[in-house]
Design a protein around this motif. Sequence first.
Motif, mmCIF file in Angstrom:
data_model
loop_
_atom_site.group_PDB
_atom_site.id
_atom_site.type_symbol
_atom_site.label_atom_id
_atom_site.label_comp_id
_atom_site.label_asym_id
_atom_site.label_seq_id
_atom_site.Cartn_x
_atom_site.Cartn_y
_atom_site.Cartn_z
ATOM 1 N N ARG A 157 0.834 -1.209 0.000
ATOM 2 C CA ARG A 157 0.000 0.000 0.000
ATOM 3 C C ARG A 157 0.866 1.256 0.000
ATOM 4 N NH1 ARG A 157 -5.228 -0.677 0.413
ATOM 5 N NH2 ARG A 157 -6.056 -2.707 1.035
ATOM 6 N N SER A 189 0.775 4.067 -2.846
ATOM 7 C CA SER A 189 0.466 5.424 -2.393
ATOM 8 C C SER A 189 1.535 6.403 -2.858
ATOM 9 C CB SER A 189 0.359 5.449 -0.869
ATOM 10 O OG SER A 189 0.161 6.766 -0.403
ATOM 11 N N GLU A 240 1.323 6.956 -6.636
ATOM 12 C CA GLU A 240 0.257 7.873 -7.038
ATOM 13 C C GLU A 240 0.632 9.322 -6.750
ATOM 14 O OE1 GLU A 240 -3.207 9.630 -8.419
ATOM 15 O OE2 GLU A 240 -2.216 7.727 -8.870
ATOM 16 N N PHE A 293 -6.244 10.092 -7.743
ATOM 17 C CA PHE A 293 -6.741 9.074 -6.829
ATOM 18 C C PHE A 293 -6.308 9.425 -5.407
ATOM 19 C CE2 PHE A 293 -6.044 7.086 -10.939
ATOM 20 C CZ PHE A 293 -7.230 6.403 -11.150
ATOM 21 N N GLU A 323 -4.432 9.139 -2.143
ATOM 22 C CA GLU A 323 -3.187 8.432 -1.882
ATOM 23 C C GLU A 323 -3.355 7.355 -0.807
ATOM 24 O OE1 GLU A 323 -3.222 11.873 -1.237
ATOM 25 O OE2 GLU A 323 -2.650 12.525 -3.260
ATOM 26 N N LEU A 371 -6.178 3.163 -0.972
ATOM 27 C CA LEU A 371 -6.428 2.828 -2.374
ATOM 28 C C LEU A 371 -7.009 1.428 -2.488
ATOM 29 C CD1 LEU A 371 -3.193 4.093 -4.191
ATOM 30 C CD2 LEU A 371 -5.497 4.973 -4.525
ATOM 31 N N ASP A 372 -8.022 1.281 -3.332
ATOM 32 C CA ASP A 372 -8.488 -0.046 -3.718
ATOM 33 C C ASP A 372 -7.555 -0.503 -4.835
ATOM 34 O OD1 ASP A 372 -9.748 -2.215 -4.969
ATOM 35 O OD2 ASP A 372 -11.737 -1.517 -4.363
ATOM 36 N N LEU A 373 -6.591 -1.345 -4.491
ATOM 37 C CA LEU A 373 -5.492 -1.629 -5.408
ATOM 38 C C LEU A 373 -5.954 -2.231 -6.730
ATOM 39 C CD1 LEU A 373 -2.735 -2.933 -2.977
ATOM 40 C CD2 LEU A 373 -3.212 -0.613 -3.755
ATOM 41 N N TYR A 430 -7.669 0.433 -8.682
ATOM 42 C CA TYR A 430 -6.661 1.438 -9.042
ATOM 43 C C TYR A 430 -5.856 0.987 -10.258
ATOM 44 C CZ TYR A 430 -2.473 4.323 -8.849
ATOM 45 O OH TYR A 430 -1.433 5.167 -9.181
ATOM 46 N N TYR A 438 -6.054 2.896 -13.716
ATOM 47 C CA TYR A 438 -4.818 3.533 -14.165
ATOM 48 C C TYR A 438 -4.378 2.978 -15.513
ATOM 49 C CZ TYR A 438 0.134 4.651 -14.503
ATOM 50 O OH TYR A 438 1.354 5.073 -14.959
#
Length: 233
Positions: free
Chosen positions: A89, A93, A96, A150, A152, A155-157, A160, A164
């Motif tokens: 994470r 983060s 991003e 998004f 930082e 995040l819903d990986l 995301y 992205y």
Amino acid sequence: MEIKSLIPIAGVLIGWLLSQVSGSFSLAREDRRSRASALPAMIDLYVQQYRINKILEIFNQRLTKALEELHKHRESGNLTKNDGDKIIRSIFSTFEIQRQGNIDLPEKQKEALFLSLANAVDSLSKVTPTLAYRLSKLTSEFILFQEIKFPEKDLDLKNYLETYSHILGVFRSDLGELRRLIIRAALGIGVIQFFGILSLLKSEEKELNNVSPEIIETALQSIKPSPIENGEK
């Protein structure tokens, strides 16, 4: 009908033909002038997008290496699941945050670019509405690309990565379309100008491609926290 009576009609016809030819030349000159005035802004936009794409390539490579290193530590048992989740994470983060900071332009430069692009669209709309619309669409999508951010944290990986990837795909597709648009606009000006514009594009691309990743690295903050350091913390 006598020949004498046909002379005035012939004169009118010749005059009309000459006016049409003159009008065609005037329209052609206006077309070339409008395309030429629009090209600097289009090339500026292309160079900015090309530069951003090169930076994102470096970011993506570093993100991949960070995830590969994290996977190795997990496989070796050096990290607990909780530590691994925290690190991944943290990696995304930081990624991003860095992405947001490097896809934007300085405010004054951005204002000048978008103003010149608006003038370019207006100029093209007078002679070729199709090119004007496509340039307007590409400009709007670049603005949207810069505005998408998004959170930082938290995040819903999965979402995301999917979002992205889609955004990056659209951005790169627009980059290719913009290059084709520039070539098409240059073709409408003349052969000499076309080869001049093509040479300029290749020169700008070569210059950006020749910047080594190491130089770019020194200009960017790291997006790869050390898995071991983060695990120890």
